[in-house]
Structure formats: structure tokens, C-alpha cells
Design an enzyme around this catalytic site. Structure first.
Site, mmCIF file in Angstrom:
data_model
loop_
_atom_site.group_PDB
_atom_site.id
_atom_site.type_symbol
_atom_site.label_atom_id
_atom_site.label_comp_id
_atom_site.label_asym_id
_atom_site.label_seq_id
_atom_site.Cartn_x
_atom_site.Cartn_y
_atom_site.Cartn_z
ATOM 1 N N ARG A 51 -13.213 -8.102 -1.353
ATOM 2 C CA ARG A 51 -12.637 -7.697 -0.060
ATOM 3 C C ARG A 51 -12.102 -6.243 -0.151
ATOM 4 O O ARG A 51 -11.342 -5.757 -1.250
ATOM 5 C CB ARG A 51 -11.612 -8.634 0.159
ATOM 6 C CG ARG A 51 -10.924 -8.274 1.342
ATOM 7 C CD ARG A 51 -9.552 -7.748 1.434
ATOM 8 N NE ARG A 51 -8.735 -7.446 2.630
ATOM 9 C CZ ARG A 51 -7.527 -6.720 2.602
ATOM 10 N NH1 ARG A 51 -7.256 -5.784 1.659
ATOM 11 N NH2 ARG A 51 -6.948 -6.831 3.774
ATOM 12 N N GLY A 103 -4.884 -4.887 6.699
ATOM 13 C CA GLY A 103 -5.926 -4.014 6.771
ATOM 14 C C GLY A 103 -6.981 -4.457 7.753
ATOM 15 O O GLY A 103 -7.680 -3.526 8.311
ATOM 16 N N THR A 120 -0.270 1.286 6.401
ATOM 17 C CA THR A 120 -0.012 0.293 5.445
ATOM 18 C C THR A 120 0.251 -0.803 6.514
ATOM 19 O O THR A 120 0.551 -1.004 7.305
ATOM 20 C CB THR A 120 1.400 0.539 4.696
ATOM 21 O OG1 THR A 120 2.501 0.493 5.611
ATOM 22 C CG2 THR A 120 1.245 1.753 3.911
ATOM 23 N N GLY A 121 -0.169 -2.248 5.721
ATOM 24 C CA GLY A 121 -0.013 -3.216 6.575
ATOM 25 C C GLY A 121 -1.379 -4.203 6.769
ATOM 26 O O GLY A 121 -2.336 -4.062 5.719
ATOM 27 N N GLY A 135 -10.071 -3.477 2.034
ATOM 28 C CA GLY A 135 -9.097 -3.484 3.249
ATOM 29 C C GLY A 135 -9.168 -2.211 3.927
ATOM 30 O O GLY A 135 -10.516 -1.327 3.957
ATOM 31 N N ASP A 136 -8.307 -1.627 4.689
ATOM 32 C CA ASP A 136 -8.312 -0.535 5.390
ATOM 33 C C ASP A 136 -8.152 0.730 4.416
ATOM 34 O O ASP A 136 -8.808 2.016 4.699
ATOM 35 C CB ASP A 136 -7.438 -0.294 6.556
ATOM 36 C CG ASP A 136 -6.001 -0.606 6.285
ATOM 37 O OD1 ASP A 136 -5.888 -1.398 5.066
ATOM 38 O OD2 ASP A 136 -4.813 -0.187 6.676
ATOM 39 N N THR A 160 0.806 -1.213 0.022
ATOM 40 C CA THR A 160 -0.023 -0.142 -0.018
ATOM 41 C C THR A 160 1.000 1.168 0.051
ATOM 42 O O THR A 160 1.952 0.998 0.433
ATOM 43 C CB THR A 160 -0.920 0.139 1.422
ATOM 44 O OG1 THR A 160 -1.744 -1.114 1.183
ATOM 45 C CG2 THR A 160 -1.866 1.420 1.500
HETATM 46 N N1 GLY Z 1 -3.420 -2.087 3.974
HETATM 47 C C1 GLY Z 1 -3.736 -2.641 2.718
HETATM 48 C C2 GLY Z 1 -4.916 -3.793 2.875
HETATM 49 O O1 GLY Z 1 -4.911 -4.508 3.932
HETATM 50 O O2 GLY Z 1 -5.696 -3.964 1.931
#
Ligand code: GLY
Length: 424
Positions: A279, A305, A302-303, A281-282, A251
Site C-alpha cells: 500500500r 492518505g 499528513t493524515g 499512501g499520499d 507522517t
Molecule cells: N499520510 C500518510 C499515509 O496515509 O500514508
């Protein structure tokens, strides 16, 4: 608000111990850190203008900083940074060339917040449009909504002028195919019986089997053979195998602050590699992947999500700073909430990774990570430009590196964890 380095470290570690952090399931090196590399200005006011971002944006900081210094808008400056990796077919974490979902389709997420006008935009699960960060800005500017997803978001993007294009590069397609075949011992993917190269799946090479350290060599050899057959370049094979064995959540986040104190942020991603279609993510979640408050500052993530959504990480950090925490402490507190969600169980936390990028309105900043890096040689970094461009190692809550997920009973071989296996 100032606090000494010694005092803060003492209180941070004490807080960790106080929350019951323990070494269950940890290797010897995986202890709570007792010393950390520090950003240049973790506690005092920083410089303005300034841009901070995930380290995969470092090559795009010079242009964005010049734009910001010449009076460019803070959100446009941040978008200039993240557009770089979105356009780069060799960055398989965002935009063009991003690793696809389990069906081989690239789905992108992004959001942005414009501090001066206190507006936000977001898109999730978008196919066929490369610059989703710019689409999130278009949602903010051209609709009365904040978030559009999936087919509706794609149709909106086309309506406002974004071109449709195939986002799946040959390299990403081959990595997906390698992943697909590796995980397909009981379906029709991979070479069939009639293939002259066909070999019966052995316990050593089946992903369903319990890997033993002495079986790694055979497993990787089988993956290398698959990779060669798929035409993955020799110099990229180990990197491809690494992505198959441990799907990444690459990310990029960027926050930008000008000399007037205006501040904005944005985050963009192709999300977790080989995810279920649909799906999110965050990254497209306002308050998780990014949050900007003109009164306080801007933060992004980042990481993992799923973990970040549950602690509304970026919003938590901004609210922490609003209550007086400096950027470093505000970020570490959000990480500790993830730790708390797992009742401090290190046997689970070792499979999670998270990095926060924190920028306060006065220019003070911090980069914090749950773990030091993905491996002994790949420390998490934050890229910064405040007149001088640099990459700094983040402050980590735990010493050591996170472990691959899905989990392996034995450590991944060295050739799969060294920097040299990565093209980028
Ligand atoms: N941080 C990116 C995701 O999990 O999609």
C-alpha cells in the site's frame, strides 16, 4: 488580496453551510467551527527565510533554520528537518521504528520537490532503508525518473550508498504483535490452548463483537494483559493499545523558503500502520503528499492518505494560491473537496483526518485541519521557524476531534485519548 478576519470567517462558514455541511452523525460538540485559533499571519506576506513542518519536526527546526539562513539549499534544509524523525527510533510514524505493515515489515514512502530547478523525486514501499526522504532526492538527482517503488527502490538506494538496516524496533514489533494477536480470534496467532494463561475469547474481548461501553474495561484489561506478556513497558502500554485500536497514519512534511524566494518541500512516512503490503499512501505522490511550484509556494499533507490522493491535496492548494487565494483559504478549500467527496456526510467524515501545511512564496503560511485534533487534548499543530521557533494550533474546518477507525459504537475511554498515554 487582504481580507479581514471577520470577513474571512464569515465567508468560510457560509461556504461550509453553502456546500450543505450538516450535523448528520455528529455529536453535540462536532459542529462547524465558529471561531478558530489563527496563525500569526494568515493573510499578509510573511517573513523570509522561513521553514514550516508537521509538529513532530519541531525539535529539528533550529539546525535547519541556521543552515538555511547561512545560504543552505531550501530542499536540503527541509530534508534536515524530516531526517530527524526518520532517524529517531521512538518516532513510530516515519523511518526507523515506523509501525510496520500487516506482515510486520516496515515499508516507507517519501517524495521531494526542488523549486529552484523544478525537479522532483519519489519512492514508495521501500524496505530496509531508513532515510527514504534522502533516497527520493537521490532519485531526483541520479536518475531520469521521478518515482521508484518497492524492491527496485531499495536496490537503487543501496547502489547509491544507503545502508540496509532493520527498521523494525523492538517497541514497534511488540505493538504489531499486540495488533496481530488482538485481531486473531480465529487463526493461530496469540497464545494457544496449551498456554497456562489461555482464556476462551469472550464476546467482551473479541474484536469481532459489538463493543458496549460496559465491556470496554474487560477489553482493555485483556489488551493490557497481552501487552504485559509481550514485554511492552508499563508506561507505554496505553499508547500501544491506542495504536492497536486506532492505527495511525503518522507522517512528516516540511517546506522551506529562503530570503531569495527559493522554495522546496518534502514529505516522508511509514504510512498507515498495519496496512496491506504494497500500500502506498499520499506521501510519495507528487501533488498529494507534497507539491512545490517555484512561482507560487509549497504545500504538504499528513493524515488520511487515501482521501488526500483523491483530491490531489498539495497540488490543489498550490493552484488555489496561483489563482489568488491566501494560504489559509487555499488549504481549507482542499479540505472541503474531501468533504465534497463524501457528499458532506458527517457520519463518514468523522472517521477522516487531514492536515495541510501551506507556505506561499512571500512567506505567508497556514496550517489547516479537517478536525481540531485526535482528542480533546491533542490539537493538530504546525511548527514554524522564521527567526522565532514555535508551534501553532492549525485552523480546523470542523470543531471537535475525528473518531477512531475502525469505528467503535461508543467513545473510547478517557485513558486512551489523553496526551499522557503518548510517549512522543
Ligand atoms: N499520510 C500518510 C499515509 O496515509 O500514508
Amino acid at each position: 488580496m487582504s481580507i479581514s478576519r471577520r470577513g474571512f470567517l464569515g465567508s468560510a462558514i457560509a461556504a461550509s453551510v453553502g456546500t450543505g455541511l450538516n450535523a448528520r452523525g455528529l455529536n453535540a460538540q462536532d459542529k462547524v467551527k465558529d471561531d478558530v485559533p489563527r496563525p500569526a499571519n494568515p493573510f499578509g506576506a510573511g517573513k523570509r527565510p522561513i521553514i514550516i513542518c508537521a509538529n513532530n519536526g519541531v525539535n529539528y527546526l533550529d539546525d535547519a533554520f541556521a543552515f538555511l539562513k547561512n545560504g543552505g539549499d531550501t530542499l536540503d534544509a527541509a530534508l534536515r528537518v524530516v531526517k530527524g524523525p526518520e532517524d529517531d527510533p521512538n518516532d513510530d510514524s516515519v523511518g526507523l521504528g515506523g509501525l510496520p505493515n500487516e506482515e510486520g515489515v516496515v515499508e516507507l514512502d517519501a517524495c521531494c520537490m526542488h523549486g529552484p530547478t523544478r525537479r522532483a523525486g519519489s519512492v514508495g514501499g521501500v524496505r530496509n532503508i531508513k532515510n527514504v526522504s534522502l533516497v527520493s532526492k537521490a532519485v531526483m538527482e541520479h536518475t531520469g525518473h521521478v518515482m521508484l517503488v518497492s524492491e527496485g527502490a531499495e536496490r537503487f538506494a543501496v547502489a547509491v550508498g544507503f545502508p540496509r538496516e532493520n527498521l523494525l524496533t523492538e517497541r514497534s514489533r511488540k505493538i504489531w504483535l499486540l495488533w496481530k494477536e488482538y485481531h486473531s480470534t480465529d487463526d493461530w496467532w496469540g497464545p494457544g490452548l496449551a498456554d497456562p494463561q489461555w482464556k476462551p475469547p469472550s464476546p467482551a474481548t473479541s474484536p469481532q463483537s459489538e463493543p458496549q461501553s460496559d465491556l470496554w474495561e474487560q477489553r482493555i484489561q485483556r489488551l493490557e494483559e497481552h501487552a504485559a506478556r509481550l514485554g511492552i513497558e508499563p508506561e507505554f502500554r496505553m499508547a500501544a493499545i491506542r495504536r492497536v485500536l486506532s492505527p495511525p497514519t503518522g507522517t512528516i512534511h516540511c517546506s522551506a523558503l529562503n530570503d531569495k524566494g527559493e522554495i522546496s518541500g518534502c514529505t516522508t512516512t511509514s504510512g498507515l500502520a498495519f496496512k496491506l503490503p504494497g500500500r502506498c499512501g499520499d506521501s510519495p505522490i507528487i501533488g498529494a503528499g507534497c507539491y512545490t511550484d517555484q512561482d507560487v509556494g509549497s504545500a504538504g499533507a499528513t493524515g488520511s492518505g487515501e482521501e488526500n490522493i483523491k483530491v490531489a491535496g498539495a497540488h490543489t492548494i498550490i493552484e488555489n494560491m496561483r489563482r489568488g487565494m491566501p494560504p489559509l483559504e487555499a488549504g481549507l478549500d482542499a479540505l472541503k473537496r474531501i468533504v465534497r467527496n463524501y457528499n458532506n456526510d458527517m457520519s463518514k467524515l468523522k472517521f477522516i483526518d487531514m492536515t495541510y501545511y501551506v507556505l506561499r512564496k512571500d512567506g505567508a503560511y497556514a496550517g489547516v485541519s479537517l478536525w481540531e485534533g485526535y482528542s480533546s487534548t491533542r490539537a493538530h499543530k504546525i511548527a514554524v521557524h522564521d527567526g522565532a521557533k514555535r508551534s501553532e494550533v492549525t485552523v480546523a474546518l470542523f470543531k471537535g476531534s475525528s473518531h477512531e477507525f475502525p469505528p467503535f459504537p461508543v467513545a473510547m475511554p478517557k485513558e486512551l485519548t489523553e496526551d499522557s498515554v503518548y510517549v512522543k
